[in-house]
Design a protein around this motif. Structure first.
Motif, short mmCIF file in Angstrom:
data_model
loop_
_atom_site.label_atom_id
_atom_site.label_comp_id
_atom_site.label_asym_id
_atom_site.label_seq_id
_atom_site.Cartn_x
_atom_site.Cartn_y
_atom_site.Cartn_z
N ASN A 1 0.92 -1.03 -0.13
CA ASN A 1 0.00 0.03 0.05
C ASN A 1 0.85 1.32 0.21
O ASN A 1 0.56 2.33 0.46
CB ASN A 1 -1.03 0.19 1.19
N ASN B 1 3.31 2.02 1.96
CA ASN B 1 3.59 2.34 3.05
C ASN B 1 4.84 1.74 3.79
O ASN B 1 5.01 0.64 3.74
CB ASN B 1 2.33 1.89 4.12
N PRO C 1 -2.24 -5.67 5.57
CA PRO C 1 -2.62 -4.42 5.08
C PRO C 1 -3.90 -4.72 4.34
O PRO C 1 -4.20 -5.82 4.01
CB PRO C 1 -1.60 -4.29 4.07
N SER C 2 -4.56 -3.88 4.18
CA SER C 2 -5.98 -3.93 3.51
C SER C 2 -6.08 -4.61 2.40
O SER C 2 -7.20 -5.18 1.93
CB SER C 2 -6.51 -2.38 3.73
N THR C 3 -5.06 -4.27 1.16
CA THR C 3 -5.19 -4.92 0.12
C THR C 3 -4.01 -5.94 -0.12
O THR C 3 -3.46 -6.01 -1.01
CB THR C 3 -5.08 -3.76 -1.04
N TRP D 1 -2.06 -6.89 -3.56
CA TRP D 1 -0.80 -6.49 -3.74
C TRP D 1 0.04 -7.67 -4.10
O TRP D 1 1.01 -7.54 -5.16
CB TRP D 1 -0.49 -5.85 -2.58
#
Length: 209
Positions: A40, A42, A166-168, A172
């Protein structure tokens, strides 16, 4: 009389094209592996050591990236007859072709195997272990690795329901490792083409003599 299309010049043109193609693929492989280190986009996960082992191996950086890029430079130098390759003899050309082919083949193969293993094991993410052992707890790991009853690659319902952070993580992971798998496969095909081109160039050189 028509001149034969089998000439060292035509082999050099092929080498230039193959070198450029391999070099471009190596840069894409390195870029994909770099992106895997920043889910993401990050940097927090990398700083906290929450990156999967396959991404941390960095085979897209040093395998499909640096090793293939080095081979691509050698192939391009041979094609352009630049520097020490301007008047290289037959033995030097053969040795350089073998070295560049072996280097690119090894790097691409390592990247291909690692990417396949990463897609098989699934992403490294935080998930709720209660669905596995009936005890509510969140932890980081590979939730799809031991999920034998369902294949997450074909079951999109699992993508947003298992990995919490992580959300995705799944998107990813699958997108970038699939890209690395395809890039390394392309690199392997280009290496095969380079070997064939080198053999044709050697044959043409011998025929001219």
């Amino acid at each position: 009389m028509l001149s034969s299309p089998c000439t060292p010049a035509s082999s050099g043109t092929c080498s230039r094209i193959l070198g450029l193609s391999l070099g471009t693929a190596a840069l894409f492989a390195a870029g994909a592996n770099m992106a895997l280190l920043f889910p993401n986009w990050n940097v927090t996960y990398l700083l906290r050591g929450l990156i999967g082992k396959h991404a941390m191996l960095g085979t897209g950086l040093w395998g499909g990236g640096l090793m293939v890029l080095t081979a691509a430079i050698l192939i391009s130098l041979m094609g352009w007859r630049y520097g020490c390759f301007s008047k290289s003899g037959l033995c030097r050309s053969v040795l350089t072709a073998l070295l560049s082919s072996g280097l690119a083949l090894l790097g691409a193969l390592i990247c291909f195997v690692t990417s396949g293993a990463a897609l098989k094991d699934g992403p490294f993410c935080m998930f709720d272990t209660s669905s596995f052992n009936q005890t509510q707890a969140w932890k980081y790991g590979y939730p799809f690795k031991d999920l034998h009853s369902r294949n997450y690659l074909y079951d999109r319902l699992l993508w947003n329901s298992v990995c919490l952070e992580p959300s995705t993580a799944v998107v990813w992971h699958v997108s970038l490792f699939s890209a690395l798998l395809c890039i390394s496969l392309l690199q392997l095909l280009l290496v095969v083409a380079h070997v064939i081109n080198s053999l044709l160039g050697l044959f043409c050189s011998l025929c001219e003599k």
